[in-house]
Design a protein around this motif. Structure first.
Motif, PDB file in Angstrom:
ATOM      1  N   HIS A 162      25.801 155.464  52.398  1.00 11.67           N
ATOM      2  CA  HIS A 162      25.702 156.186  53.659  1.00 11.67           C
ATOM      3  C   HIS A 162      25.765 157.671  53.330  1.00 11.67           C
ATOM      4  O   HIS A 162      26.056 158.048  52.196  1.00 11.67           O
ATOM      5  N   CYS A 197      25.170 159.478  60.424  1.00 11.18           N
ATOM      6  CA  CYS A 197      24.855 159.012  59.074  1.00 11.18           C
ATOM      7  C   CYS A 197      23.460 159.525  58.737  1.00 11.18           C
ATOM      8  O   CYS A 197      22.532 159.393  59.526  1.00 11.18           O
ATOM      9  N   GLU A 199      21.699 158.858  55.782  1.00  8.79           N
ATOM     10  CA  GLU A 199      21.026 158.127  54.706  1.00  8.79           C
ATOM     11  C   GLU A 199      20.726 156.742  55.256  1.00  8.79           C
ATOM     12  O   GLU A 199      21.641 156.075  55.734  1.00  8.79           O
ATOM     13  N   TYR A 200      19.470 156.333  55.193  1.00  8.67           N
ATOM     14  CA  TYR A 200      19.125 155.025  55.770  1.00  8.67           C
ATOM     15  C   TYR A 200      19.976 153.929  55.137  1.00  8.67           C
ATOM     16  O   TYR A 200      19.998 153.776  53.915  1.00  8.67           O
ATOM     17  N   CYS A 201      20.688 153.161  55.982  1.00  6.79           N
ATOM     18  CA  CYS A 201      21.655 152.193  55.460  1.00  6.79           C
ATOM     19  C   CYS A 201      21.461 150.832  56.120  1.00  6.79           C
ATOM     20  O   CYS A 201      22.385 150.040  56.194  1.00  6.79           O
ATOM     21  N   HIS A 205      21.178 152.007  61.343  1.00  7.66           N
ATOM     22  CA  HIS A 205      21.503 153.308  60.727  1.00  7.66           C
ATOM     23  C   HIS A 205      21.458 154.461  61.737  1.00  7.66           C
ATOM     24  O   HIS A 205      22.346 155.312  61.778  1.00  7.66           O
ATOM     25  N   MET A 208      24.569 155.104  63.893  1.00  7.53           N
ATOM     26  CA  MET A 208      25.830 155.314  63.181  1.00  7.53           C
ATOM     27  C   MET A 208      26.245 156.773  63.355  1.00  7.53           C
ATOM     28  O   MET A 208      26.080 157.596  62.465  1.00  7.53           O
TER      29      MET A 208
HETATM   30 CU1  CUA Z   1      25.085 154.587  57.428  1.00  7.27          CU
HETATM   31 CU2  CUA Z   1      22.835 155.323  57.605  1.00  7.27          CU
END
Ligand code: CUA
Length: 327
Positions: A162, A197, A199-201, A205, A208
């Motif tokens: 993340h 967030c 960063e693609y998680c 995502h 988030m």
């Molecule tokens: Cu956690 Cu994107």
């Protein structure tokens, strides 16, 4: 105004509108982020000047007077403009950029910072307030801190990568499996900002998010004292708590003082006093608690909480009231 100019101004205006508000990287609400904003504008201005100059040279090369075009085609122009100028400009910019960002060293060396630990989870934030006596208080999806103090956050993840991004105060820092990264920043003024967030998680995502509240030191101390304590439960309406425990909510969520000790999901001890539900998805209002219980899989697809459609409308309302009063 020419039509072209109108279109360009409209585009510029619509872009600027996106720069305002709670989650703006242009807010610069603390020393670390202010330096980033300054560097951004400096680089933007430099790049704009060079782009305009290159557009002018292109114009000269195609339509300019022949004497200018002859000058432009000489080897000297390529050596000075194509090699010497970029090498010098980029070197100066690189050194200056490093020095500017290195000033955060002062934040890094600060004695006695306000310390947190934040763990990225799919798709929410587990937050620990680390107290000076070595104990901690767990919370979720919200950070509160005093203005004028250095904030130090240890960033880790429970699953995938993340990225913790609170643009008003600092740049993005990744949360990487097996690693602890540390972020330092300071808030200049009181206020509420939003983080996300970066960063693609996985699936949710984009949902988030979290809120950060910068408070006066006195307000923060009062708030922290309450936050460290157990939930204050409304004893006149015991039904909500009974439903919460009977339906197994306590298997995943903790409510300190109510006998719910689950650690899989977000700590809900003081959820009623937080600003949002579901990691920034809904504002924390009683009707939204009821909505979240009934529709959370539509509001935040793939989140780990099982659907609770077995509850009657009355039970859902009682549970929502209970949660919204956990302050
Ligand atoms: Cu956690 Cu994107």
């Amino acid at each position: 105004m020419s039509r072209m100019l109108q279109i360009v101004s409209l585009l510029a205006l619509s872009l600027l509108i996106g720069c305002d508000g709670q989650q703006s990287a242009f807010a610069g609400a603390g020393p670390a982020s202010s330096r980033i904003v300054f560097l951004t504008w400096l680089m933007f201005a430099g790049a704009a000047v060079i782009t305009l100059f290159m557009a002018f040279l292109t114009w000269v090369a195609i339509w300019g007077p022949s004497s200018w075009r002859v000058k432009l085609s000489q080897e000297k122009g390529v050596i000075w403009g194509g090699i010497v100028f970029p090498v010098i400009t980029l070197t100066v910019l690189l050194i200056y950029g490093f020095r500017l960002l290195d000033m955060d060293g002062a934040l890094l060396k600060a004695e006695n910072p306000v310390r947190f630990s934040v763990v990225g989870e799919q798709w929410w934030w587990r937050v620990f307030y680390l107290h000076e006596d070595g104990t901690h208080t767990e919370s979720a999806n919200e950070l509160r801190f005093p203005v004028g103090r250095v904030i130090e956050i240890e960033l880790t993840t429970a699953d995938v990568i993340h990225s913790f991004w609170l643009p008003a105060y600092a740049g993005k820092v990744d949360m990487i499996p097996g690693r602890t990264n540390t972020l330092h920043f300071m808030a200049d003024e009181t206020g509420i900002v939003r983080g996300q967030c970066a960063e693609y998680c996985g699936g949710a995502h984009a949902l988030m998010g979290f809120y950060a509240v910068a408070m006066t030191p006195e307000d923060y101390q009062d708030w922290l004292t309450r936050e460290r304590g157990p939930a204050l439960v409304n004893t006149e309406q015991p039904e909500g708590e009974q439903l919460f425990l009977a339906n197994g909510c306590g298997g995943c969520h903790t409510v300190r003082g109510a006998g719910a000790n689950g650690i899989i999901g977000p700590d809900l001890t003081h959820i009623g006093s937080r600003l949002s539900i579901g990691a920034g998805v809904l504002a924390s209002k009683p009707e939204n608690f009821a909505r979240w219980i009934g529709e959370h899989q539509q509001l935040k697809p793939q989140n780990l909480m099982p659907p609770y459609d077995l509850l009657s409308e009355h039970e859902r309302q009682a549970l929502a009231l209970y949660l919204s009063e956990l302050e």
